[in-house]
Design a protein around this motif. Structure first.
Motif, PDB file in Angstrom:
ATOM      1  N   GLU A  65       0.806  -1.208   0.000  1.00  0.00           N
ATOM      2  CA  GLU A  65       0.000   0.000   0.000  1.00  0.00           C
ATOM      3  C   GLU A  65       0.843   1.264   0.000  1.00  0.00           C
ATOM      4  O   GLU A  65       0.393   2.327  -0.376  1.00  0.00           O
ATOM      5  CB  GLU A  65      -0.912   0.005   1.242  1.00  0.00           C
ATOM      6  N   GLY A  66       2.066   1.124   0.440  1.00  0.00           N
ATOM      7  CA  GLY A  66       2.943   2.258   0.635  1.00  0.00           C
ATOM      8  C   GLY A  66       3.779   2.000   1.872  1.00  0.00           C
ATOM      9  O   GLY A  66       3.797   0.887   2.400  1.00  0.00           O
ATOM     10  N   PRO A  67       4.499   2.991   2.368  1.00  0.00           N
ATOM     11  CA  PRO A  67       5.332   2.796   3.557  1.00  0.00           C
ATOM     12  C   PRO A  67       4.547   2.203   4.719  1.00  0.00           C
ATOM     13  O   PRO A  67       3.420   2.598   4.996  1.00  0.00           O
ATOM     14  CB  PRO A  67       5.823   4.214   3.869  1.00  0.00           C
ATOM     15  N   TRP A  68       5.173   1.244   5.402  1.00  0.00           N
ATOM     16  CA  TRP A  68       4.635   0.572   6.589  1.00  0.00           C
ATOM     17  C   TRP A  68       3.277  -0.064   6.288  1.00  0.00           C
ATOM     18  O   TRP A  68       2.250   0.263   6.885  1.00  0.00           O
ATOM     19  CB  TRP A  68       4.524   1.520   7.785  1.00  0.00           C
ATOM     20  N   SER A  69       3.287  -1.001   5.348  1.00  0.00           N
ATOM     21  CA  SER A  69       2.107  -1.810   5.074  1.00  0.00           C
ATOM     22  C   SER A  69       2.571  -3.197   4.682  1.00  0.00           C
ATOM     23  O   SER A  69       3.687  -3.377   4.189  1.00  0.00           O
ATOM     24  CB  SER A  69       1.250  -1.194   3.960  1.00  0.00           C
ATOM     25  N   ILE A  70       1.728  -4.214   4.922  1.00  0.00           N
ATOM     26  CA  ILE A  70       2.130  -5.601   4.663  1.00  0.00           C
ATOM     27  C   ILE A  70       0.957  -6.427   4.182  1.00  0.00           C
ATOM     28  O   ILE A  70      -0.211  -6.120   4.452  1.00  0.00           O
ATOM     29  CB  ILE A  70       2.717  -6.287   5.929  1.00  0.00           C
ATOM     30  N   GLU A  71       1.294  -7.505   3.471  1.00  0.00           N
ATOM     31  CA  GLU A  71       0.390  -8.617   3.202  1.00  0.00           C
ATOM     32  C   GLU A  71       1.143  -9.884   3.597  1.00  0.00           C
ATOM     33  O   GLU A  71       2.109 -10.259   2.941  1.00  0.00           O
ATOM     34  CB  GLU A  71       0.016  -8.699   1.715  1.00  0.00           C
ATOM     35  N   ASN A  72       0.746 -10.521   4.702  1.00  0.00           N
ATOM     36  CA  ASN A  72       1.366 -11.774   5.129  1.00  0.00           C
ATOM     37  C   ASN A  72       0.484 -12.942   4.715  1.00  0.00           C
ATOM     38  O   ASN A  72      -0.725 -12.929   4.963  1.00  0.00           O
ATOM     39  CB  ASN A  72       1.540 -11.807   6.654  1.00  0.00           C
ATOM     40  N   VAL A  73       1.097 -13.957   4.109  1.00  0.00           N
ATOM     41  CA  VAL A  73       0.356 -15.130   3.657  1.00  0.00           C
ATOM     42  C   VAL A  73       1.098 -16.382   4.129  1.00  0.00           C
ATOM     43  O   VAL A  73       2.296 -16.545   3.854  1.00  0.00           O
ATOM     44  CB  VAL A  73       0.213 -15.159   2.123  1.00  0.00           C
ATOM     45  N   LEU A  74       0.383 -17.271   4.817  1.00  0.00           N
ATOM     46  CA  LEU A  74       0.939 -18.543   5.278  1.00  0.00           C
ATOM     47  C   LEU A  74       0.055 -19.674   4.760  1.00  0.00           C
ATOM     48  O   LEU A  74      -1.099 -19.809   5.180  1.00  0.00           O
ATOM     49  CB  LEU A  74       1.003 -18.582   6.809  1.00  0.00           C
ATOM     50  N   VAL A 131       1.488   4.608  -2.168  1.00  0.00           N
ATOM     51  CA  VAL A 131       2.212   4.109  -3.330  1.00  0.00           C
ATOM     52  C   VAL A 131       1.899   2.630  -3.461  1.00  0.00           C
ATOM     53  O   VAL A 131       2.214   1.860  -2.563  1.00  0.00           O
ATOM     54  CB  VAL A 131       3.738   4.298  -3.172  1.00  0.00           C
ATOM     55  N   ARG A 132       1.274   2.231  -4.541  1.00  0.00           N
ATOM     56  CA  ARG A 132       0.844   0.846  -4.660  1.00  0.00           C
ATOM     57  C   ARG A 132       1.628   0.119  -5.739  1.00  0.00           C
ATOM     58  O   ARG A 132       1.082  -0.572  -6.581  1.00  0.00           O
ATOM     59  CB  ARG A 132      -0.648   0.772  -4.945  1.00  0.00           C
ATOM     60  N   ALA A 133       2.922   0.321  -5.732  1.00  0.00           N
ATOM     61  CA  ALA A 133       3.774  -0.309  -6.754  1.00  0.00           C
ATOM     62  C   ALA A 133       4.729  -1.317  -6.158  1.00  0.00           C
ATOM     63  O   ALA A 133       5.679  -1.730  -6.791  1.00  0.00           O
ATOM     64  CB  ALA A 133       4.547   0.763  -7.520  1.00  0.00           C
ATOM     65  N   GLY A 134       4.504  -1.712  -4.927  1.00  0.00           N
ATOM     66  CA  GLY A 134       5.421  -2.613  -4.259  1.00  0.00           C
ATOM     67  C   GLY A 134       5.123  -4.071  -4.549  1.00  0.00           C
ATOM     68  O   GLY A 134       4.287  -4.415  -5.377  1.00  0.00           O
ATOM     69  N   ALA A 135       5.831  -4.962  -3.843  1.00  0.00           N
ATOM     70  CA  ALA A 135       5.590  -6.386  -3.974  1.00  0.00           C
ATOM     71  C   ALA A 135       4.251  -6.719  -3.343  1.00  0.00           C
ATOM     72  O   ALA A 135       3.931  -6.250  -2.261  1.00  0.00           O
ATOM     73  CB  ALA A 135       6.704  -7.161  -3.267  1.00  0.00           C
ATOM     74  N   THR A 136       3.459  -7.505  -4.003  1.00  0.00           N
ATOM     75  CA  THR A 136       2.171  -7.937  -3.460  1.00  0.00           C
ATOM     76  C   THR A 136       1.990  -9.411  -3.737  1.00  0.00           C
ATOM     77  O   THR A 136       2.614  -9.982  -4.629  1.00  0.00           O
ATOM     78  CB  THR A 136       0.993  -7.170  -4.073  1.00  0.00           C
ATOM     79  N   ALA A 137       1.111 -10.016  -2.962  1.00  0.00           N
ATOM     80  CA  ALA A 137       0.849 -11.447  -3.099  1.00  0.00           C
ATOM     81  C   ALA A 137      -0.080 -11.690  -4.284  1.00  0.00           C
ATOM     82  O   ALA A 137      -1.244 -12.006  -4.116  1.00  0.00           O
ATOM     83  CB  ALA A 137       0.232 -11.990  -1.812  1.00  0.00           C
ATOM     84  N   ARG A 138       0.439 -11.513  -5.482  1.00  0.00           N
ATOM     85  CA  ARG A 138      -0.400 -11.639  -6.682  1.00  0.00           C
ATOM     86  C   ARG A 138      -0.485 -13.085  -7.136  1.00  0.00           C
ATOM     87  O   ARG A 138       0.448 -13.835  -7.001  1.00  0.00           O
ATOM     88  CB  ARG A 138       0.167 -10.767  -7.815  1.00  0.00           C
TER      89      ARG A 138
END
Length: 461
Positions: free
Chosen positions: A206-215, A454-461
Motif C-alpha cells: 500500500e505504501g510505507p509501513w504496510s504488509i500482506e502476510n500469507v501462510l 504508493v501501490r507499486a510494491g511487492a504484493t501477493a499476486r
C-alpha cells in the motif's frame, strides 16, 4: 470487597487470573456476550511466553499456524530476508480468552457476560473504588465497591489527544481461510517463490509501513493472512487490503477465523495506576509498535501487577503505596522496551518501495533487526553490509541521517525509562510529560501528508 475487572479480553482476564491465583476474590464484567468478548483476530506470540504461562501444552488448541520460517519479500524485487525458525506462533485470540476464562473460574474467579460496568469513583489510600454494574435482565444499575478495579476495556476509536491517527495508528485485518482449489494454491505458491509452511511477508503493498502476510499451511488446505497499513488518508484499510488480496488469489473459501480494527502504536500517555484503578491492555495503549502485538505486553503486565498486589491477606486490603510503583517498574521494564522501538518504526514508515528493498539488503531492516522486533527484544545497533550500502547509497542517502537520529532517540528513551519514578507525585507527572515529548519527536519522520499512498510494491499476486 474484592477485585473488579472491566473487560474480558486477554489483558483483563490475564490480570484477573493472576490475582485469583493469589487468593483474591475476582469478578470480571464484560458488556458483550461470551462469543463476542475481547479481540477477534490472531496474534503472534513468542513460544517462551506461552510456556511461562503454562500454555505450552495447549498449542493444539491455541495455534492457528506456526510457520517454519518468516520470509520478508521486498517490493520492486531485491533479496529476501528469511528467519528460520520463525520466532513467533500465531494464536487464536478467542481460544486464548476461553482458556484464561476457564482457568480463572477454576481459581475461584467469576466472569459475568452481558454486564456493563462503569467507573464512578477511583478510590484512594483509604476509600475503596466504586463501579456501577448493569447486568442483563436487571432493572437499572447497582453500585459495587471494590478494593481494586482493573480497567481492561478496549479503546475502540478513542485515542489520546497527543496520538496522530494518521501516523500512530495501524489498520489491521487477520483471517484463516480454507483452500477450495489446492492446485491453484500450489501454482501461486510456486509463482511467488514460496514454500508451504513458511510465512511470506510482502512489504509495502500500500505504501510505507504496510504488509500482506500469507501462510499456506496444513498440507495446503488452509491459508492464514494478515494485512495492515498505517491509518493514513488515501490508504486502504487492513480489511480492504485483505478483501482485495483474497479476490486476487481466487482459491480461498469463506474465513473460519477473522477480525481486525484500529491499533494504536503509541502508549496513551496516562498513568497505569490512578487511586485504586489500574489500566491494562488497550486502556494505556500498550502494544509492540513494530507489529502491533498486544498479547505479550498484556501477559507481562499481568504478572507484574500480581507481584505488586501480592497474596490476599485476611483483611483483603491492597497496599496502595506498593501498587503505585507499578508505573515505574513497568516503564523500567517491558513497557519502556516497547516504546523505545517507536522511533525506528517511524523511520521505516516513510520508506518507499526502492528504499525498503535497499534497507533489507543493507541490513537496516534485515534479519537481526527483524528477529529482535518479532521477539520483542531491546533496540540494538545492527551490522550493516558495507558493499550493499555503497550500491544503494543514492536510495538510502536521505534515510541514514534519520536512522542515526532514531537510534539516538531510542537510546535517550531507554535512559529516560530507567529513571521512571517509583513513587507517584509531581516527579512522575513531569516524567510522563517528558515521555510524550520524546515520543512525539519521531513525528518529523512520519508526517502523513508527506507520504501519499504508493501501490507499486511487492504484493501477493
Amino acid at each position: 470487597m474484592g477485585v473488579v475487572v472491566m473487560g474480558a479480553g486477554v489483558a483483563g482476564l490475564a490480570a484477573a487470573l493472576r490475582l485469583a491465583e493469589r487468593g483474591w476474590s475476582v469478578d470480571v464484567y464484560e458488556a458483550r456476550d461470551e462469543e463476542r468478548a475481547g479481540a477477534w483476530w490472531i496474534n503472534g506470540v513468542a513460544p517462551a511466553t506461552l510456556e511461562a504461562w503454562g500454555l505450552g501444552d495447549r498449542l493444539a488448541e491455541l495455534e492457528v499456524g506456526h510457520a517454519t520460517a518468516f520470509v520478508q519479500v521486498p517490493p520492486a524485487g531485491g533479496g529476501r530476508v528469511r528467519l528460520s525458525p520463525s520466532p513467533i506462533v500465531d494464536i487464536d485470540m478467542q481460544a486464548l480468552q476461553r482458556i484464561l476464562a476457564a482457568r480463572l473460574v477454576e481459581a475461584g474467579g467469576r466472569v459475568h457476560y452481558g454486564a456493563r460496568c462503569e467507573l464512578i469513583h477511583r478510590g484512594d489510600g483509604i476509600d475503596p473504588a466504586q463501579v456501577m454494574v448493569a447486568t442483563e435482565g436487571a432493572r437499572g444499575a447497582a453500585p459495587v465497591a471494590a478494593e481494586l478495579v482493573i480497567d481492561g476495556r478496549g479503546l475502540g476509536r478513542s485515542f489520546g489527544p497527543w496520538i496522530d491517527p494518521a501516523a500512530d495508528v495501524c489498520s489491521a485485518w487477520q483471517a484463516v481461510h480454507p483452500v477450495v482449489d489446492q492446485e491453484a494454491c500450489a501454482r501461486w505458491l510456486t509463482s511467488v517463490g514460496g514454500v508451504e509452511g513458511e510465512t511470506l511477508s510482502f512489504l509495502s503493498p500500500e505504501g510505507p509501513w504496510s504488509i500482506e502476510n500469507v501462510l499456506v499451511m496444513k498440507g495446503g488446505r488452509e491459508v492464514a493472512i494478515l494485512c495492515g497499513a498505517l491509518n493514513r488518508p488515501g490508504y486502504r484499510s487492513g480489511a480492504r487490503i485483505a478483501r482485495e488480496l483474497i479476490e486476487r488469489l481466487g482459491f480461498l473459501g469463506p474465513a473460519t477465523v477473522s477480525g481486525g480494527g484500529l491499533i494504536p502504536l503509541l502508549p496513551q500517555g496516562v498513568r497505569l495506576v490512578e487511586g485504586r484503578v489500574v489500566r491494562v491492555g488497550n486502556a494505556p495503549g500498550f502494544v509492540f509498535p513494530v507489529h502491533g502485538s498486544g498479547v505479550e505486553p498484556a501477559l507481562r503486565l499481568a504478572d507484574l501487577l500480581a507481584e505488586r498486589v501480592g497474596v490476599a491477606s485476611a483483611a483483603r486490603r491492597v497496599n496502595v503505596g506498593r501498587l503505585e510503583a507499578l508505573d515505574g517498574l513497568w516503564w523500567r521494564g517491558h513497557g519502556g522496551l516497547c516504546a523505545a522501538w517507536h522511533p525506528l518504526r517511524a523511520v521505516v514508515s516513510v520508506l518507499g518501495p526502492a528504499q525498503v528493498a535497499a534497507a533489507l539488503e543493507v541490513g537496516i531492516v534485515g534479519e537481526q533487526s527483524a528477529r529482535r522486533a518479532l521477539e520483542q527484544l531491546p533496540v540494538a545497533p545492527v551490522p550493516l553490509d558495507g558493499r550493499a550500502l555503497l550500491r544503494h547509497g543514492r536510495a538510502l542517502g536521505p534515510v541514514l541521517p534519520a536512522l542515526a537520529s532514531a537510534m539516538a532517540l531510542s537510546a535517550a528513551l531507554a535512559v529516560h525509562h530507567a529513571r521512571c519514578p517509583l513513587v507517584h507525585g509531581e516527579a512522575l507527572d513531569r516524567w510522563y510529560e517528558r515521555e510524550r515529548q520524546l515520543l512525539t519527536q519521531a513525528r518529523r519522520w512520519s508526517k502523513a501528508d508527506a507520504h501519499p499512498p504508493v501501490r507499486a510494491g511487492a504484493t501477493a499476486r
